[in-house]
Motif scaffolding. Structure first.
Motif, PDB file in Angstrom:
ATOM      1  N   ALA A 112       0.834  -1.213   0.000  1.00 36.09           N
ATOM      2  CA  ALA A 112       0.000   0.000   0.000  1.00 36.09           C
ATOM      3  C   ALA A 112       0.865   1.258   0.000  1.00 36.09           C
ATOM      4  CB  ALA A 112      -0.942  -0.009   1.202  1.00 36.09           C
ATOM      5  N   ALA A 113       1.842   1.314   0.899  1.00 33.26           N
ATOM      6  CA  ALA A 113       2.675   2.515   1.008  1.00 33.26           C
ATOM      7  C   ALA A 113       3.550   2.710  -0.226  1.00 33.26           C
ATOM      8  CB  ALA A 113       3.529   2.449   2.272  1.00 33.26           C
ATOM      9  N   CYS A 114       4.113   1.630  -0.751  1.00 33.75           N
ATOM     10  CA  CYS A 114       4.931   1.763  -1.953  1.00 33.75           C
ATOM     11  C   CYS A 114       4.091   2.171  -3.157  1.00 33.75           C
ATOM     12  CB  CYS A 114       5.704   0.479  -2.226  1.00 33.75           C
ATOM     13  SG  CYS A 114       7.104   0.237  -1.106  1.00 33.75           S
ATOM     14  N   ALA A 115       2.833   1.762  -3.205  1.00 30.34           N
ATOM     15  CA  ALA A 115       1.947   2.234  -4.275  1.00 30.34           C
ATOM     16  C   ALA A 115       1.808   3.750  -4.207  1.00 30.34           C
ATOM     17  CB  ALA A 115       0.582   1.552  -4.181  1.00 30.34           C
ATOM     18  N   VAL A 116       1.664   4.276  -2.992  1.00 32.03           N
ATOM     19  CA  VAL A 116       1.628   5.733  -2.815  1.00 32.03           C
ATOM     20  C   VAL A 116       2.951   6.336  -3.277  1.00 32.03           C
ATOM     21  CG1 VAL A 116       1.548   7.591  -1.101  1.00 32.03           C
ATOM     22  CG2 VAL A 116      -0.106   5.703  -0.985  1.00 32.03           C
ATOM     23  N   HIS A 117       4.065   5.697  -2.896  1.00 36.62           N
ATOM     24  CA  HIS A 117       5.387   6.203  -3.263  1.00 36.62           C
ATOM     25  C   HIS A 117       5.532   6.373  -4.772  1.00 36.62           C
ATOM     26  CE1 HIS A 117       9.995   5.882  -2.351  1.00 36.62           C
ATOM     27  NE2 HIS A 117       9.643   7.055  -2.796  1.00 36.62           N
ATOM     28  N   THR A 118       4.927   5.484  -5.557  1.00 37.77           N
ATOM     29  CA  THR A 118       5.043   5.564  -7.019  1.00 37.77           C
ATOM     30  C   THR A 118       4.405   6.819  -7.595  1.00 37.77           C
ATOM     31  OG1 THR A 118       2.999   4.354  -7.501  1.00 37.77           O
ATOM     32  CG2 THR A 118       5.036   3.042  -7.259  1.00 37.77           C
ATOM     33  N   LEU A 171       1.793  12.873   3.333  1.00 36.93           N
ATOM     34  CA  LEU A 171       2.775  13.320   2.335  1.00 36.93           C
ATOM     35  C   LEU A 171       3.419  14.609   2.828  1.00 36.93           C
ATOM     36  CD1 LEU A 171       0.552  12.880  -0.858  1.00 36.93           C
ATOM     37  CD2 LEU A 171       1.873  11.151   0.375  1.00 36.93           C
ATOM     38  N   PHE A 172       4.733  14.753   2.638  1.00 37.71           N
ATOM     39  CA  PHE A 172       5.428  15.952   3.132  1.00 37.71           C
ATOM     40  C   PHE A 172       6.684  16.224   2.306  1.00 37.71           C
ATOM     41  CE2 PHE A 172       6.508  12.188   5.570  1.00 37.71           C
ATOM     42  CZ  PHE A 172       7.899  12.132   5.434  1.00 37.71           C
ATOM     43  N   PRO A 173       7.085  17.499   2.238  1.00 40.48           N
ATOM     44  CA  PRO A 173       8.327  17.821   1.534  1.00 40.48           C
ATOM     45  C   PRO A 173       9.531  17.322   2.323  1.00 40.48           C
ATOM     46  CG  PRO A 173       7.361  19.798   2.501  1.00 40.48           C
ATOM     47  CD  PRO A 173       6.404  18.677   2.745  1.00 40.48           C
ATOM     48  N   LEU A 174      10.586  16.921   1.613  1.00 39.10           N
ATOM     49  CA  LEU A 174      11.784  16.392   2.262  1.00 39.10           C
ATOM     50  C   LEU A 174      12.860  17.466   2.474  1.00 39.10           C
ATOM     51  CD1 LEU A 174      12.107  13.030   0.327  1.00 39.10           C
ATOM     52  CD2 LEU A 174      11.439  13.355   2.705  1.00 39.10           C
ATOM     53  N   ASP A 175      12.506  18.707   2.421  1.00 37.93           N
ATOM     54  CA  ASP A 175      13.472  19.813   2.575  1.00 37.93           C
ATOM     55  C   ASP A 175      14.495  19.532   3.613  1.00 37.93           C
ATOM     56  OD1 ASP A 175      10.855  22.266   2.220  1.00 37.93           O
ATOM     57  OD2 ASP A 175      11.812  21.019   0.732  1.00 37.93           O
ATOM     58  N   PRO A 233       6.572  12.883  -6.634  1.00 36.68           N
ATOM     59  CA  PRO A 233       7.721  13.442  -7.345  1.00 36.68           C
ATOM     60  C   PRO A 233       8.960  13.429  -6.449  1.00 36.68           C
ATOM     61  CG  PRO A 233       6.317  15.209  -6.544  1.00 36.68           C
ATOM     62  CD  PRO A 233       5.611  13.912  -6.224  1.00 36.68           C
ATOM     63  N   ALA A 234      10.113  13.674  -7.042  1.00 34.09           N
ATOM     64  CA  ALA A 234      11.347  13.785  -6.268  1.00 34.09           C
ATOM     65  C   ALA A 234      11.170  14.869  -5.212  1.00 34.09           C
ATOM     66  CB  ALA A 234      12.516  14.130  -7.192  1.00 34.09           C
ATOM     67  N   GLY A 235      11.691  14.619  -4.024  1.00 35.59           N
ATOM     68  CA  GLY A 235      11.638  15.618  -2.951  1.00 35.59           C
ATOM     69  C   GLY A 235      10.413  15.541  -2.073  1.00 35.59           C
ATOM     70  N   VAL A 236       9.517  14.597  -2.346  1.00 35.58           N
ATOM     71  CA  VAL A 236       8.328  14.417  -1.506  1.00 35.58           C
ATOM     72  C   VAL A 236       8.423  13.062  -0.826  1.00 35.58           C
ATOM     73  CG1 VAL A 236       5.802  14.251  -1.446  1.00 35.58           C
ATOM     74  CG2 VAL A 236       6.913  15.903  -2.966  1.00 35.58           C
ATOM     75  N   GLY A 237       8.240  13.064   0.489  1.00 35.67           N
ATOM     76  CA  GLY A 237       8.278  11.827   1.261  1.00 35.67           C
ATOM     77  C   GLY A 237       6.898  11.470   1.779  1.00 35.67           C
ATOM     78  N   TYR A 238       6.824  10.365   2.483  1.00 40.70           N
ATOM     79  CA  TYR A 238       5.548   9.909   3.034  1.00 40.70           C
ATOM     80  C   TYR A 238       5.815   9.038   4.253  1.00 40.70           C
ATOM     81  CZ  TYR A 238       6.593   5.336   1.123  1.00 40.70           C
ATOM     82  OH  TYR A 238       7.186   4.128   0.858  1.00 40.70           O
ATOM     83  N   THR A 239       4.787   8.876   5.047  1.00 43.65           N
ATOM     84  CA  THR A 239       4.812   7.915   6.137  1.00 43.65           C
ATOM     85  C   THR A 239       3.390   7.415   6.350  1.00 43.65           C
ATOM     86  OG1 THR A 239       5.599   7.489   8.394  1.00 43.65           O
ATOM     87  CG2 THR A 239       4.463   9.596   8.020  1.00 43.65           C
ATOM     88  N   ARG A 269      -1.740  16.438   0.797  1.00 44.27           N
ATOM     89  CA  ARG A 269      -1.175  16.113   2.113  1.00 44.27           C
ATOM     90  C   ARG A 269      -1.354  14.653   2.526  1.00 44.27           C
ATOM     91  NH1 ARG A 269       2.107  18.658   4.764  1.00 44.27           N
ATOM     92  NH2 ARG A 269       1.048  18.560   6.727  1.00 44.27           N
ATOM     93  N   THR A 270      -2.337  13.974   1.950  1.00 33.98           N
ATOM     94  CA  THR A 270      -2.567  12.572   2.305  1.00 33.98           C
ATOM     95  C   THR A 270      -2.902  11.752   1.065  1.00 33.98           C
ATOM     96  OG1 THR A 270      -4.937  12.872   2.740  1.00 33.98           O
ATOM     97  CG2 THR A 270      -3.435  13.112   4.636  1.00 33.98           C
ATOM     98  N   ALA A 271      -2.733  10.457   1.206  1.00 37.75           N
ATOM     99  CA  ALA A 271      -3.112   9.514   0.140  1.00 37.75           C
ATOM    100  C   ALA A 271      -3.743   8.296   0.799  1.00 37.75           C
ATOM    101  CB  ALA A 271      -1.902   9.108  -0.682  1.00 37.75           C
ATOM    102  N   LEU A 272      -4.719   7.717   0.136  1.00 33.42           N
ATOM    103  CA  LEU A 272      -5.401   6.513   0.605  1.00 33.42           C
ATOM    104  C   LEU A 272      -5.075   5.386  -0.371  1.00 33.42           C
ATOM    105  CD1 LEU A 272      -7.483   5.065   2.454  1.00 33.42           C
ATOM    106  CD2 LEU A 272      -9.234   5.812   0.823  1.00 33.42           C
TER     107      LEU A 272
END
Length: 168
Positions: free
Chosen positions: A93-99, A164-168, A102-108, A139-142
């Motif tokens: 589920a989380a890796c599907a969101v990761h796909t 979802l959040f920026p990786l600054d 864009p570059a520079g955006v992280g998730y948890t 900000r979020t993904a399901l």
């Protein structure tokens, strides 16, 4: 925990430094990063080796990963531990969101809701877990993940919300 079973079984595994992949987060999109891991250009994350996950596939909004149940996945009842199943579901589920990032955006993961539908043992054969993004905002993904056994029977299902959040 003391081992009382004879002969004792053992398992050894190795992994690469996860910092190398983390450094790529700002340089590549999530899909590019996962595809580089699948192609062997980047090392798989340590959890893949710990759990013995294999054969990952990734497309925009979808990830699949496989696992062959082994004795070392078992709980005291002689079935695959729910934590192993939950880890597979969370990964897909989380890796599907990761796909979709864009570059520079992280998730948890914010949450993971799991439904166990049937017991899993070594006799279940290869497990295939497919994660799909249902909705992604700023900000979020399901996402959801479906775990099936070698006979294509649904053995577990999960939904997950990711922050979802920026990786600054």
């Amino acid at each position: 925990m003391t081992q009382t079973q004879e002969p004792a079984r053992s398992r050894t595994f190795t992994w690469s430094d996860p910092a190398a992949n983390a450094a790529q987060l700002g340089q590549r999109s999530g899909l590019e990063l996962l595809r580089a891991m699948i192609a062997g250009e980047l090392a798989a994350p340590p959890v893949m080796h710990l759990m013995d996950m294999a054969r990952m596939e990734a497309d925009e909004g979808r990830v699949a990963v496989e696992l062959v149940p082994q004795e070392f996945h078992y709980n005291p009842l002689g079935t695959v531990h729910g934590g192993v199943i939950s880890t597979l579901l969370d990964t897909a589920a989380a890796c599907a969101v990761h796909t979709t990032l864009p570059a520079g955006v992280g998730y948890t993961s914010l949450d993971l809701s799991v439904k166990f539908l049937r017991p899993v043992t070594v006799a279940s054969g290869t497990l295939r877990c497919e994660g799909t993004v249902l909705q992604r905002g700023r900000r979020t993904a399901l996402a959801e993940a479906r775990l099936t056994d070698t006979r294509s029977r649904l053995v577990a299902h999960a939904t997950s919300t990711c922050l979802l959040f920026p990786l600054d």
